[in-house]
Design a protein around this motif. Structure first.
Motif, PDB file in Angstrom:
ATOM      1  N   VAL A 167     -13.060   0.980  -3.487  1.00  0.00           N
ATOM      2  CA  VAL A 167     -12.182   1.851  -2.528  1.00  0.00           C
ATOM      3  C   VAL A 167     -10.667   1.655  -2.850  1.00  0.00           C
ATOM      4  O   VAL A 167     -10.349   0.564  -3.295  1.00  0.00           O
ATOM      5  CB  VAL A 167     -12.561   1.512  -1.127  1.00  0.00           C
ATOM      6  N   PHE A 168      -9.891   2.676  -2.468  1.00  0.00           N
ATOM      7  CA  PHE A 168      -8.696   2.556  -2.586  1.00  0.00           C
ATOM      8  C   PHE A 168      -8.287   2.783  -1.074  1.00  0.00           C
ATOM      9  O   PHE A 168      -8.733   3.071  -0.246  1.00  0.00           O
ATOM     10  CB  PHE A 168      -8.130   3.840  -3.286  1.00  0.00           C
ATOM     11  N   LEU A 169      -6.984   1.880  -1.132  1.00  0.00           N
ATOM     12  CA  LEU A 169      -6.379   1.986   0.359  1.00  0.00           C
ATOM     13  C   LEU A 169      -5.154   2.695   0.262  1.00  0.00           C
ATOM     14  O   LEU A 169      -4.359   2.786  -0.551  1.00  0.00           O
ATOM     15  CB  LEU A 169      -5.807   0.399   0.343  1.00  0.00           C
ATOM     16  N   ALA A 170      -4.963   3.584   1.607  1.00  0.00           N
ATOM     17  CA  ALA A 170      -4.054   4.328   1.599  1.00  0.00           C
ATOM     18  C   ALA A 170      -3.434   4.235   3.108  1.00  0.00           C
ATOM     19  O   ALA A 170      -4.209   3.884   3.940  1.00  0.00           O
ATOM     20  CB  ALA A 170      -4.553   5.846   1.219  1.00  0.00           C
ATOM     21  N   LEU A 171      -2.246   4.680   3.079  1.00  0.00           N
ATOM     22  CA  LEU A 171      -1.513   4.660   4.520  1.00  0.00           C
ATOM     23  C   LEU A 171      -2.128   6.036   5.558  1.00  0.00           C
ATOM     24  O   LEU A 171      -1.962   7.302   4.809  1.00  0.00           O
ATOM     25  CB  LEU A 171      -0.169   4.740   4.420  1.00  0.00           C
ATOM     26  N   THR A 172      -2.416   5.693   6.610  1.00  0.00           N
ATOM     27  CA  THR A 172      -2.497   6.707   7.341  1.00  0.00           C
ATOM     28  C   THR A 172      -1.049   7.419   7.941  1.00  0.00           C
ATOM     29  O   THR A 172      -0.065   6.823   7.601  1.00  0.00           O
ATOM     30  CB  THR A 172      -3.201   6.619   8.806  1.00  0.00           C
ATOM     31  N   PRO A 173      -1.077   8.522   8.295  1.00  0.00           N
ATOM     32  CA  PRO A 173       0.395   9.013   8.991  1.00  0.00           C
ATOM     33  C   PRO A 173       1.037   8.022   9.842  1.00  0.00           C
ATOM     34  O   PRO A 173       2.284   7.768   9.821  1.00  0.00           O
ATOM     35  CB  PRO A 173      -0.057  10.344   9.520  1.00  0.00           C
ATOM     36  N   LYS A 174       0.335   7.237  10.806  1.00  0.00           N
ATOM     37  CA  LYS A 174       0.749   6.355  11.403  1.00  0.00           C
ATOM     38  C   LYS A 174       1.510   5.234  10.652  1.00  0.00           C
ATOM     39  O   LYS A 174       2.296   4.495  10.875  1.00  0.00           O
ATOM     40  CB  LYS A 174      -0.122   5.913  12.589  1.00  0.00           C
ATOM     41  N   GLY A 175       0.456   4.808   9.625  1.00  0.00           N
ATOM     42  CA  GLY A 175       0.917   3.623   8.701  1.00  0.00           C
ATOM     43  C   GLY A 175       2.056   4.092   8.067  1.00  0.00           C
ATOM     44  O   GLY A 175       3.001   3.044   7.761  1.00  0.00           O
ATOM     45  N   LYS A 176       2.496   5.525   7.497  1.00  0.00           N
ATOM     46  CA  LYS A 176       3.454   5.813   6.795  1.00  0.00           C
ATOM     47  C   LYS A 176       4.880   5.552   7.655  1.00  0.00           C
ATOM     48  O   LYS A 176       6.011   5.325   7.145  1.00  0.00           O
ATOM     49  CB  LYS A 176       3.571   7.206   6.097  1.00  0.00           C
ATOM     50  N   THR A 177       4.639   6.066   9.151  1.00  0.00           N
ATOM     51  CA  THR A 177       5.679   5.621   9.975  1.00  0.00           C
ATOM     52  C   THR A 177       6.216   4.449  10.183  1.00  0.00           C
ATOM     53  O   THR A 177       7.305   3.922   9.879  1.00  0.00           O
ATOM     54  CB  THR A 177       5.314   6.146  11.136  1.00  0.00           C
TER      55      THR A 177
ATOM     56  N   ILE B  83       0.908  -1.266  -0.055  1.00  0.00           N
ATOM     57  CA  ILE B  83       0.119   0.030   0.009  1.00  0.00           C
ATOM     58  C   ILE B  83       0.851   1.382  -0.065  1.00  0.00           C
ATOM     59  O   ILE B  83       0.576   2.092  -0.583  1.00  0.00           O
ATOM     60  CB  ILE B  83      -0.970   0.122   1.219  1.00  0.00           C
ATOM     61  N   GLY B  84       2.008   1.189   0.700  1.00  0.00           N
ATOM     62  CA  GLY B  84       2.833   2.301   0.609  1.00  0.00           C
ATOM     63  C   GLY B  84       3.658   2.621  -0.517  1.00  0.00           C
ATOM     64  O   GLY B  84       4.023   3.450  -0.867  1.00  0.00           O
ATOM     65  N   SER B  85       3.840   1.313  -1.290  1.00  0.00           N
ATOM     66  CA  SER B  85       4.767   1.696  -2.503  1.00  0.00           C
ATOM     67  C   SER B  85       3.867   1.831  -3.674  1.00  0.00           C
ATOM     68  O   SER B  85       4.803   2.185  -4.807  1.00  0.00           O
ATOM     69  CB  SER B  85       5.672   0.345  -2.397  1.00  0.00           C
ATOM     70  N   PHE B  86       2.571   1.430  -3.947  1.00  0.00           N
ATOM     71  CA  PHE B  86       1.720   1.591  -5.201  1.00  0.00           C
ATOM     72  C   PHE B  86       0.802   2.183  -4.695  1.00  0.00           C
ATOM     73  O   PHE B  86      -0.147   1.658  -3.867  1.00  0.00           O
ATOM     74  CB  PHE B  86       1.385  -0.137  -5.194  1.00  0.00           C
TER      75      PHE B  86
ATOM     76  N   LYS C 205      -6.060  -1.116  12.980  1.00  0.00           N
ATOM     77  CA  LYS C 205      -4.939  -0.734  13.799  1.00  0.00           C
ATOM     78  C   LYS C 205      -4.797   0.911  13.659  1.00  0.00           C
ATOM     79  O   LYS C 205      -3.809   1.472  14.221  1.00  0.00           O
ATOM     80  CB  LYS C 205      -3.970  -1.508  13.502  1.00  0.00           C
ATOM     81  N   GLY C 206      -5.488   1.338  12.629  1.00  0.00           N
ATOM     82  CA  GLY C 206      -5.243   2.812  12.428  1.00  0.00           C
ATOM     83  C   GLY C 206      -4.104   3.242  11.367  1.00  0.00           C
ATOM     84  O   GLY C 206      -3.507   4.251  11.398  1.00  0.00           O
ATOM     85  N   LEU C 207      -3.594   1.967  10.825  1.00  0.00           N
ATOM     86  CA  LEU C 207      -2.634   2.226   9.893  1.00  0.00           C
ATOM     87  C   LEU C 207      -3.005   2.460   8.412  1.00  0.00           C
ATOM     88  O   LEU C 207      -2.096   2.881   7.466  1.00  0.00           O
ATOM     89  CB  LEU C 207      -1.787   0.962   9.954  1.00  0.00           C
TER      90      LEU C 207
END
Length: 156
Positions: free
Chosen positions: A98-108, A51-54, A83-85
């Motif tokens: 729907v698309f999946l995207a990282l939250t700020p916590k997920g990006k970390t 999710i973070g890469s694509f 988990k809020g990621l």
């Protein structure tokens, strides 16, 4: 004098067997690493890294990129949402999608996962020279292109 039929080649001689074995051994080591370092299972970590890469992945696309079946991808994505990621973002073109995207916590956490991905990559390829590594990546790129072309034409 009797004729013998040739014995089949040992399975270990085949590239595909070796590739699958390497993948399995890597999965086992990577799972242990993700669990110990991040508290994530293999499916969750693969999902997060994909999710973070694509950008703008659907669950179907996620399944392919993360090398999971659709059910595994869906469960892992939902676990990361819980988990809020990860967050689900409605598609502007199709309200059902729907698309999946990282939250700020997920990006970390994604950055930490990517460090571990690089670490595993380095551990696996340490036995290769820089030239061999570049050649290997080139060969894999060609094989992937061929496999993708075969998928598109219905040949595998």
């Amino acid at each position: 004098m009797s004729e013998r039929s040739p014995s089949p080649p040992a399975l270990e001689r085949f590239f595909t067997y070796r590739l699958n074995t390497l993948a399995k051994l890597n999965d086992m080591a990577t799972h242990a690493l993700y669990t110990a370092e991040l508290g994530l299972g293999l499916s969750e970590a693969r999902t997060l890294s994909s999710i973070g890469s694509f950008p703008q992945l659907t669950v179907n696309q996620l399944a392919f990129e993360a090398n999971l079946d659709k059910g595994q991808a869906s469960r892992a994505a939902q676990s990361l949402v819980d988990k809020g990621l990860v967050q689900k973002v409605a598609s502007p073109l199709d309200g059902r999608s729907v698309f999946l995207a990282l939250t700020p916590k997920g990006k970390t956490l994604w950055r930490k996962v990517m460090v571990l991905v690089e670490q595993r990559n380095d551990e696996l390829t340490r036995c290769l020279s820089d030239e061999e590594y570049d050649q290997l990546l080139d060969m894999f790129a060609r094989m992937l292109a061929q496999a993708k072309a075969g998928q598109q034409t219905g040949r595998t």
